[in-house]
Design a protein around this motif. Structure first.
Motif, PDB file in Angstrom:
ATOM      1  N   LYS A 113       4.537   0.582 -10.255  1.00 23.58           N
ATOM      2  CA  LYS A 113       3.683  -0.396  -9.828  1.00 23.58           C
ATOM      3  C   LYS A 113       3.906  -1.926  -9.584  1.00 23.58           C
ATOM      4  CE  LYS A 113      -0.280  -1.966  -7.589  1.00 23.58           C
ATOM      5  NZ  LYS A 113      -0.999  -0.716  -6.466  1.00 23.58           N
ATOM      6  N   GLU A 114       5.221  -2.607 -10.767  1.00 23.50           N
ATOM      7  CA  GLU A 114       5.601  -3.625 -10.646  1.00 23.50           C
ATOM      8  C   GLU A 114       6.604  -3.405  -9.309  1.00 23.50           C
ATOM      9  OE1 GLU A 114       5.383  -6.833 -12.250  1.00 23.50           O
ATOM     10  OE2 GLU A 114       3.357  -6.309 -13.215  1.00 23.50           O
ATOM     11  N   PHE A 115       7.261  -2.321  -9.550  1.00 20.50           N
ATOM     12  CA  PHE A 115       8.779  -2.139  -8.617  1.00 20.50           C
ATOM     13  C   PHE A 115       7.916  -2.111  -7.088  1.00 20.50           C
ATOM     14  CE2 PHE A 115      11.082   0.808  -5.922  1.00 20.50           C
ATOM     15  CZ  PHE A 115      12.077  -0.001  -5.318  1.00 20.50           C
ATOM     16  N   GLU A 116       6.671  -1.218  -6.654  1.00 21.53           N
ATOM     17  CA  GLU A 116       6.056  -1.429  -5.669  1.00 21.53           C
ATOM     18  C   GLU A 116       5.672  -2.681  -5.362  1.00 21.53           C
ATOM     19  OE1 GLU A 116       2.365   0.898  -3.538  1.00 21.53           O
ATOM     20  OE2 GLU A 116       3.521   1.949  -5.333  1.00 21.53           O
ATOM     21  N   LEU A 117       5.182  -3.611  -6.432  1.00 27.59           N
ATOM     22  CA  LEU A 117       4.752  -5.124  -5.437  1.00 27.59           C
ATOM     23  C   LEU A 117       5.810  -5.821  -5.621  1.00 27.59           C
ATOM     24  CD1 LEU A 117       2.309  -5.536  -8.414  1.00 27.59           C
ATOM     25  CD2 LEU A 117       1.376  -4.982  -5.919  1.00 27.59           C
ATOM     26  N   GLN A 118       6.727  -5.398  -5.835  1.00 27.25           N
ATOM     27  CA  GLN A 118       8.315  -6.286  -5.512  1.00 27.25           C
ATOM     28  C   GLN A 118       8.659  -5.597  -4.442  1.00 27.25           C
ATOM     29  OE1 GLN A 118       9.938  -9.236  -7.462  1.00 27.25           O
ATOM     30  NE2 GLN A 118       8.695  -8.679  -9.065  1.00 27.25           N
ATOM     31  N   MET A 119       8.685  -4.734  -3.739  1.00 26.99           N
ATOM     32  CA  MET A 119       8.937  -4.251  -2.136  1.00 26.99           C
ATOM     33  C   MET A 119       7.596  -4.541  -1.368  1.00 26.99           C
ATOM     34  SD  MET A 119      12.016  -1.983  -2.746  1.00 26.99           S
ATOM     35  CE  MET A 119      12.205  -2.172  -1.457  1.00 26.99           C
ATOM     36  N   GLU A 120       6.473  -4.283  -1.947  1.00 27.21           N
ATOM     37  CA  GLU A 120       5.464  -4.231  -0.942  1.00 27.21           C
ATOM     38  C   GLU A 120       5.468  -6.508  -0.827  1.00 27.21           C
ATOM     39  OE1 GLU A 120       3.311  -3.221   0.669  1.00 27.21           O
ATOM     40  OE2 GLU A 120       3.305  -0.952  -0.469  1.00 27.21           O
ATOM     41  N   ALA A 121       6.140  -7.207  -1.774  1.00 27.53           N
ATOM     42  CA  ALA A 121       6.822  -8.011  -0.745  1.00 27.53           C
ATOM     43  C   ALA A 121       7.654  -8.989  -0.076  1.00 27.53           C
ATOM     44  CB  ALA A 121       6.807  -9.263  -2.222  1.00 27.53           C
ATOM     45  N   GLN A 122       8.494  -7.982   0.182  1.00 28.73           N
ATOM     46  CA  GLN A 122       9.465  -8.063   1.091  1.00 28.73           C
ATOM     47  C   GLN A 122       9.291  -7.065   1.962  1.00 28.73           C
ATOM     48  OE1 GLN A 122      11.629  -9.903   0.101  1.00 28.73           O
ATOM     49  NE2 GLN A 122      11.121 -10.966  -1.800  1.00 28.73           N
ATOM     50  N   ILE A 123       9.115  -5.968   1.878  1.00 28.61           N
ATOM     51  CA  ILE A 123       8.334  -4.704   3.060  1.00 28.61           C
ATOM     52  C   ILE A 123       7.508  -4.618   2.984  1.00 28.61           C
ATOM     53  CG2 ILE A 123       8.909  -2.650   3.904  1.00 28.61           C
ATOM     54  CD1 ILE A 123      11.715  -3.510   2.852  1.00 28.61           C
ATOM     55  N   PRO A 124       6.172  -5.147   4.438  1.00 27.08           N
ATOM     56  CA  PRO A 124       4.804  -4.747   3.989  1.00 27.08           C
ATOM     57  C   PRO A 124       4.379  -3.232   4.393  1.00 27.08           C
ATOM     58  CG  PRO A 124       5.262  -6.898   4.865  1.00 27.08           C
ATOM     59  CD  PRO A 124       6.288  -6.528   4.514  1.00 27.08           C
ATOM     60  N   ASN A 125       3.574  -2.752   3.405  1.00 24.99           N
ATOM     61  CA  ASN A 125       3.465  -0.726   3.480  1.00 24.99           C
ATOM     62  C   ASN A 125       4.776  -0.920   3.093  1.00 24.99           C
ATOM     63  OD1 ASN A 125       0.840  -1.506   4.270  1.00 24.99           O
ATOM     64  ND2 ASN A 125       1.492  -2.234   6.499  1.00 24.99           N
ATOM     65  N   TRP A 126       5.436  -1.008   2.340  1.00 29.47           N
ATOM     66  CA  TRP A 126       6.270   0.251   1.890  1.00 29.47           C
ATOM     67  C   TRP A 126       6.669   1.458   1.821  1.00 29.47           C
ATOM     68  CZ3 TRP A 126       8.041   1.796  -2.931  1.00 29.47           C
ATOM     69  CH2 TRP A 126       9.325   2.975  -2.978  1.00 29.47           C
ATOM     70  N   THR A 127       5.265   2.258   1.347  1.00 26.39           N
ATOM     71  CA  THR A 127       5.276   3.237   0.412  1.00 26.39           C
ATOM     72  C   THR A 127       4.857   4.203   2.078  1.00 26.39           C
ATOM     73  OG1 THR A 127       3.082   2.521   0.179  1.00 26.39           O
ATOM     74  CG2 THR A 127       4.349   2.764  -1.688  1.00 26.39           C
ATOM     75  N   LYS A 128       4.308   3.859   3.212  1.00 22.23           N
ATOM     76  CA  LYS A 128       4.310   4.167   3.903  1.00 22.23           C
ATOM     77  C   LYS A 128       5.604   3.806   5.426  1.00 22.23           C
ATOM     78  CE  LYS A 128      -0.761   3.689   3.387  1.00 22.23           C
ATOM     79  NZ  LYS A 128      -0.481   3.369   2.201  1.00 22.23           N
ATOM     80  N   THR A 129       6.630   3.657   5.457  1.00 21.68           N
ATOM     81  CA  THR A 129       7.479   3.567   6.089  1.00 21.68           C
ATOM     82  C   THR A 129       8.250   4.672   6.483  1.00 21.68           C
ATOM     83  OG1 THR A 129       9.446   2.783   3.861  1.00 21.68           O
ATOM     84  CG2 THR A 129       8.168   1.534   5.317  1.00 21.68           C
ATOM     85  N   GLU A 130       9.109   4.498   7.678  1.00 16.83           N
ATOM     86  CA  GLU A 130       9.426   5.496   7.820  1.00 16.83           C
ATOM     87  C   GLU A 130      10.778   6.234   7.056  1.00 16.83           C
ATOM     88  OE1 GLU A 130       8.239   7.657  10.357  1.00 16.83           O
ATOM     89  OE2 GLU A 130       6.702   6.417  10.637  1.00 16.83           O
ATOM     90  N   GLN A 131      11.420   5.261   6.957  1.00 18.18           N
ATOM     91  CA  GLN A 131      12.581   5.837   6.216  1.00 18.18           C
ATOM     92  C   GLN A 131      12.165   6.572   4.333  1.00 18.18           C
ATOM     93  OE1 GLN A 131      12.282   2.875   7.124  1.00 18.18           O
ATOM     94  NE2 GLN A 131      14.351   2.144   7.383  1.00 18.18           N
ATOM     95  N   LEU A 132      10.660   6.240   3.828  1.00 15.40           N
ATOM     96  CA  LEU A 132      10.245   6.746   2.768  1.00 15.40           C
ATOM     97  C   LEU A 132       9.737   8.213   3.035  1.00 15.40           C
ATOM     98  CD1 LEU A 132       8.452   3.963   0.171  1.00 15.40           C
ATOM     99  CD2 LEU A 132      10.993   5.624   0.333  1.00 15.40           C
ATOM    100  N   LYS A 133       9.207   7.937   4.586  1.00 15.43           N
ATOM    101  CA  LYS A 133       8.244   9.230   4.798  1.00 15.43           C
ATOM    102  C   LYS A 133       9.749  10.970   4.893  1.00 15.43           C
ATOM    103  CE  LYS A 133       4.094   7.475   6.813  1.00 15.43           C
ATOM    104  NZ  LYS A 133       3.529   7.406   8.312  1.00 15.43           N
TER     105      LYS A 133
END
Length: 238
Positions: A175-195
């Motif tokens: 969750k800490e990592f996800e918060l850091q990523m979301e601050a730089q890339i909104p909706n990071w977990t739903k990006t095409e790259q991760l999909k």
């Protein structure tokens, strides 16, 4: 910033000249993996197969194309993406055609399915977000059904592994990592790259018209000499 290490460099370290122009600048890694020992190794019969290699010279696929005029390595080009081998769904590895040329073949002894390895990950002075980044990479952000692919037998279906991490605070660190990523890339977990990454890391059906196997050499030569556009967001009719 040119003189600021990125997340990967700050965790695994770097030697400075390549990045910063100073040959005496470097950073030691704060992560160390032990050897991973097999606790129930079972060897299968020796195999001899023709293992192909990536063909980066095939620019229609390795370079992002515009669907009109071919872009080559001599032009101002953009790499099309990252190359990964599909994860085979079947536990029965494929074979390669017999070329009758032993010089082209690689001999190896594969391990049976279900073999377990155990080892340790040691780290020093990592922030929660950095530890979360490391755990996210190992577990595909704790996504079920995803596998890593290692070893030279990947195209044949070997090397499919799943990493189980013993960590009581796994979700907290992720969750800490996800918060850091979301601050730089909104909706990071739903990006095409991760999909795309998670899709490639799941088991792919290798039956019927979707068989994951090498072409025979005649078909390979034919297709290699044909130039097809691999498009990303372009209409071939434009």
């Amino acid at each position: 910033f040119k003189n600021q290490a990125d997340l990967v460099e700050s965790i695994f370290g770097f030697v400075g000249e390549k990045y910063y122009g100073f040959s005496d600048e470097a950073l030691k890694s704060r992560v160390q993996f032990s050897h991973f020992f097999a606790i129930n190794a079972r060897e299968l019969n020796r195999r001899s197969e023709v293992l192909g290699t990536p063909r980066a010279s095939y620019y229609p696929i390795y370079i992002k194309q515009n669907g009109r005029v071919y872009v080559t390595f001599m032009d101002d080009f953009i790499i099309a993406g990252r190359k990964r081998y599909p994860i085979h769904k079947s536990n029965e590895p494929t074979t390669t055609p017999d070329t009758r040329n032993d010089n082209l073949r690689t001999t190896f002894i594969p391990l049976d399915k279900g073999v377990e390895f155990i080892g340790k990950l040691r780290y020093f002075n990592l922030k929660k977000a950095e530890l979360g980044a490391l755990l996210s990479a190992l577990t595909f952000h704790n996504t079920k059904g995803c596998y890593h692919n290692i070893g030279m037998g990947k195209p044949l279906g070997y090397g499919k592994i799943k990493i189980d991490v013993k960590c009581d605070k796994l979700e907290e660190y992720l969750k800490e990592f996800e918060l850091q990523m979301e601050a730089q890339i909104p909706n990071w977990t739903k990006t095409e790259q991760l999909k795309e990454l998670f899709t490639m890391a799941t088991e792919q059906d290798n039956t019927g018209s979707s068989r994951l196997e090498y072409m025979d050499l005649k078909n390979f030569a034919k297709e290699y000499n044909c130039k097809y556009f691999l498009l990303d967001g372009f209409d071939i009719t434009d």
